[in-house]
Enzyme design. Structure first.
Site, PDB file in Angstrom:
ATOM      1  N   LEU A 117       0.975  -1.236  -0.068  1.00 60.55           N
ATOM      2  CA  LEU A 117      -0.009   0.018  -0.099  1.00 60.55           C
ATOM      3  C   LEU A 117       0.733   1.147  -0.001  1.00 60.55           C
ATOM      4  O   LEU A 117       0.384   2.539   0.353  1.00 60.55           O
ATOM      5  CB  LEU A 117      -0.875   0.057   1.161  1.00 60.55           C
ATOM      6  CG  LEU A 117      -1.777  -1.103   1.201  1.00 60.55           C
ATOM      7  CD1 LEU A 117      -2.624  -1.174   2.572  1.00 60.55           C
ATOM      8  CD2 LEU A 117      -2.770  -1.161  -0.096  1.00 60.55           C
ATOM      9  N   CYS A 118       2.116   1.125  -0.204  1.00 59.69           N
ATOM     10  CA  CYS A 118       3.108   2.333  -0.448  1.00 59.69           C
ATOM     11  C   CYS A 118       2.956   2.979  -1.773  1.00 59.69           C
ATOM     12  O   CYS A 118       3.043   2.417  -2.794  1.00 59.69           O
ATOM     13  CB  CYS A 118       4.561   1.718  -0.061  1.00 59.69           C
ATOM     14  SG  CYS A 118       5.679   2.957   0.358  1.00 59.69           S
ATOM     15  N   HIS A 119       2.810   4.237  -1.737  1.00 61.95           N
ATOM     16  CA  HIS A 119       2.619   4.996  -2.828  1.00 61.95           C
ATOM     17  C   HIS A 119       3.911   5.284  -3.503  1.00 61.95           C
ATOM     18  O   HIS A 119       5.086   5.231  -2.876  1.00 61.95           O
ATOM     19  CB  HIS A 119       2.474   6.481  -2.554  1.00 61.95           C
ATOM     20  CG  HIS A 119       0.892   6.527  -1.942  1.00 61.95           C
ATOM     21  ND1 HIS A 119       0.818   6.405  -0.610  1.00 61.95           N
ATOM     22  CD2 HIS A 119      -0.501   6.989  -2.572  1.00 61.95           C
ATOM     23  CE1 HIS A 119      -0.666   6.666  -0.394  1.00 61.95           C
ATOM     24  NE2 HIS A 119      -1.351   7.002  -1.673  1.00 61.95           N
TER      25      HIS A 119
ATOM     26  N   GLU B  14      10.337   4.134   2.604  1.00 64.53           N
ATOM     27  CA  GLU B  14      11.736   4.209   1.681  1.00 64.53           C
ATOM     28  C   GLU B  14      13.097   4.227   2.616  1.00 64.53           C
ATOM     29  O   GLU B  14      13.997   3.335   2.193  1.00 64.53           O
ATOM     30  CB  GLU B  14      11.887   5.506   0.505  1.00 64.53           C
ATOM     31  CG  GLU B  14      10.818   5.331  -0.197  1.00 64.53           C
ATOM     32  CD  GLU B  14       9.162   5.600   0.226  1.00 64.53           C
ATOM     33  OE1 GLU B  14       8.417   5.479  -0.781  1.00 64.53           O
ATOM     34  OE2 GLU B  14       9.027   5.900   1.210  1.00 64.53           O
TER      35      GLU B  14
ATOM     36  N   ASP C 193      24.297 -11.401   2.685  1.00 64.14           N
ATOM     37  CA  ASP C 193      24.330 -12.219   1.468  1.00 64.14           C
ATOM     38  C   ASP C 193      25.776 -12.353   1.086  1.00 64.14           C
ATOM     39  O   ASP C 193      26.276 -13.401   0.798  1.00 64.14           O
ATOM     40  CB  ASP C 193      23.401 -11.459   0.471  1.00 64.14           C
ATOM     41  CG  ASP C 193      23.636 -12.672  -0.719  1.00 64.14           C
ATOM     42  OD1 ASP C 193      23.548 -13.609  -0.835  1.00 64.14           O
ATOM     43  OD2 ASP C 193      23.900 -11.843  -1.825  1.00 64.14           O
TER      44      ASP C 193
END
Length: 158
Positions: free
Chosen positions: A75-77, A114, A128
């Site tokens: 639901l992030c713009h 973000e 990683d």
């Protein structure tokens, strides 16, 4: 629904309508850390990891993560991200790395997600790149350190 903006009156998840909000300058900073064995810390800080420059690659991954946030968080713009910085600092007391990501935009909603995505992506990239020598690394402390701009004003973590 208890003031949560991502739920409608029926309790269904929805994307918040920000079209009536003013465009303002916004900034957010998030932090995280990754703890590792001393030998792994030495490999990373001395630039001797087999996969190369761990800190440099993690910094780029964090920047990329910030730009990809709306693809990861349902639901992030999507926002016009105008600047992303990811600072990764060796911390011998962990031992490990401290990560701080700052994201800026001029838009109708904030960039906390973000910044959080940038910090976590950077930490995951470190994991990683050196997991072959240290599978026991621990990532933690992910949180918003600063948020400024918009209707809710300024927030600084204590």
């Amino acid at each position: 629904m208890s003031g949560l903006t991502h739920f409608d009156a029926k309790g269904d998840a929805h994307m918040v309508d920000v079209s009536d909000k003013p465009v303002t300058s916004r900034i957010a900073t998030a932090g995280a850390w990754i703890r590792m064995e001393q030998a792994t810390f030495d490999l990373v800080t001395e630039g001797k990891a087999k996969k190369g420059d761990v800190i440099g690659v993690a910094r780029l991954a964090g920047i990329m993560g910030a730009k990809k946030t709306p693809e990861l968080i349902p639901l992030c713009h999507p926002l016009p991200v105008t600047k992303v910085t990811v600072e990764i600092t060796p911390d011998a007391s962990l031992p490990g790395l401290q990560i701080e990501a700052t994201v800026k935009t001029t838009g109708q909603t904030g960039v906390e997600m973000e910044a959080l995505t940038a910090a976590s992506t950077a930490a995951l990239t470190v994991y990683d790149m050196v997991k072959a020598v240290d599978r026991g690394m621990e990532i933690g402390g992910l949180r918003v350190l600063l948020k400024d701009g918009g209707k809710s004003g300024r927030y600084e973590a204590r």
